[in-house]
Design an enzyme around this catalytic site. Structure first.
Site, short mmCIF file in Angstrom:
data_model
loop_
_atom_site.label_atom_id
_atom_site.label_comp_id
_atom_site.label_asym_id
_atom_site.label_seq_id
_atom_site.Cartn_x
_atom_site.Cartn_y
_atom_site.Cartn_z
N LYS A 172 4.39 65.43 114.71
CA LYS A 172 5.52 64.49 114.63
C LYS A 172 6.83 65.25 114.57
CE LYS A 172 5.53 64.22 109.57
NZ LYS A 172 5.60 63.32 108.41
N ARG A 185 4.59 54.13 99.83
CA ARG A 185 5.34 53.98 101.07
C ARG A 185 4.56 53.00 101.96
NH1 ARG A 185 6.63 60.05 103.15
NH2 ARG A 185 4.61 59.56 104.08
N TYR A 208 36.73 76.51 106.21
CA TYR A 208 37.40 75.35 105.64
C TYR A 208 37.43 75.39 104.12
CZ TYR A 208 36.98 73.26 110.30
OH TYR A 208 37.07 73.00 111.64
N MET A 226 30.76 73.00 111.82
CA MET A 226 29.90 72.28 112.77
C MET A 226 29.19 73.21 113.74
SD MET A 226 30.81 69.16 115.38
CE MET A 226 31.23 68.03 114.05
#
Length: 394
Positions: A44, A145, A279, A327
């Protein structure tokens, strides 16, 4: 799915090398941990970021007889890639109303059912397809779940048997999932095993004849032989990552990490002391130094939570992310060293060549190694090595 690439002939900004020989060796090691059970290779989420189709093919070549997917789209893509029902069974377990049930039935995919709504949609799709659906009933034994609660289990079993009698369903499996198998000794483990045995026994007493019964995920495959039943479902362990530091390192179980993530330095420059970096200026150079620019960031899956902490191997030395991960890039303080632009920065790998591991990044980011490998994005090409077995790997 992640693009399949082959060993590069020109430098790449970044790439994730996927060692399929390591994956095949991991399959052998996991089969040895559960010699009496079949093995489902869980692929998966694009094989936990490693590339579903290449990893599925490698696992099947090494003896995996099942593949596990979350979404139906993942299962159908494997069939479309040529992994046929005669080669391998596929189980898909995360369904929502209106899903592609008929397509899955026609592709001979086993579908998981946890409630009556899903069973009814399967029956309608099977009538439309003109063939029975292969259905596995999932029990909620304590994870909370997906899965059918014990109080609702008799009703689901009864309806599934009615569907089987009418010819729209073949009940192929009974299964569940652990909540805390990665925490040795947790009281829920024994409780879930007991509940699973009870729910399986009830279904079989009512007339269910499953092909497989299964509950063992990676940590249970490695540490709980009493949970192996007919089939084990390793996921993260298949890729050579330990499910939890508490149960052991990959090497403790004869596993080797499959993914090595590296990038090419985009810039090396001298800076004075007191210079802010990235940043927010959360890092300020303590003195005159050199900075290296690593051209990957959180858009590539590098966790921003590892700002100021993520480890990188450059020039044979561990470095640490200086300031915030951006990013597309982050900076490391090279401490005056001057590697060439284009020099390799290894973020993580098996660790036996001095590089950090996915677990090291998990610790730096306050998360788990599953997330580190799975989140590596699609703009990082996967480069597959050792695609063809050459004698006995390992």
């Amino acid at each position: 799915m992640t693009e399949t690439a082959h060993p590069r002939t020109a430098p790449l900004r970044a790439h994730a090398e996927i060692d399929l020989a390591a994956l095949r060796a991991n399959v052998r090691a996991l089969r040895a941990q559960a010699p009496g059970a079949a093995l489902m290779a869980v692929v998966k989420s694009d094989a936990y970021g490693h590339g579903a189709v290449p990893c599925a093919r490698a696992a099947v070549a090494e003896g995996a007889t099942w593949l596990g997917t979350a979404t139906p789209e993942e299962a159908l893509a494997l069939r479309a890639a040529g992994l046929s029902p005669s080669q391998v069974r596929i189980l898909c377990w995360l369904w929502t109303p209106g899903g592609p049930w008929r397509e899955a039935i026609e592709a001979d995919v086993d579908v998981s059912v946890s409630g009556l709504w899903a069973l009814e949609e399967v029956r309608r799709a099977a009538r439309s397809a003109g063939r029975p659906a292969r259905v596995q009933l999932k029990a909620d034994t304590g994870l909370g779940r997906n899965g059918c609660q014990p109080a609702d289990w008799p009703g689901l079993v009864a309806e599934a048997l009615r569907a089987e009698a009418e010819g729209t369903v073949r009940i192929t499996g009974l299964w569940s999932h652990f909540a805390c198998a990665d925490e040795p000794g947790h009281p829920s483990i024994a409780a879930q095993l007991t509940r699973f045995r009870d729910m399986v026994a009830y279904a079989e007493q009512q007339g269910v004849q499953p092909e497989v019964r299964h509950i063992a995920n990676s940590p249970a495959t490695l540490t709980l032989p009493e949970s192996h039943f007919d089939l084990v479902r390793p996921g993260i362990a298949l890729y050579g990552v330990s499910p939890s530091p508490e149960i052991g390192t990959p090497a403790d179980f004869g596993l080797r990490p499959v993914m090595t993530l590296s990038a090419s330095l985009a810039l090396v420059k001298h800076t004075p002391g007191g210079h802010g970096v990235s940043y927010g200026h959360h890092y300020v150079t303590p003195g005159e130094t050199t900075l290296g620019l690593v051209p990957v960031g959180y858009a590539d899956g590098i966790p921003r939570h590892a700002s100021g902490a993520g480890p990188v191997l450059i020039g044979g030395k561990w470095r640490t992310v200086a300031g915030r991960v951006a990013m597309d890039q982050f900076v490391v303080d090279l401490g005056g060293d001057e590697p060439e632009v284009g020099a390799q920065a290894v973020l993580f790998g098996p660790g036996d060549r001095g590089e950090p591991t996915a677990e090291d990044w998990a610790q730096a980011a306050g998360t788990i190694a599953y997330e580190i490998v799975t989140r590596i994005g699609t703009r990082v090409p996967r480069v597959y090595v050792n695609e063809e077995p050459d004698g006995q790997d390992g």
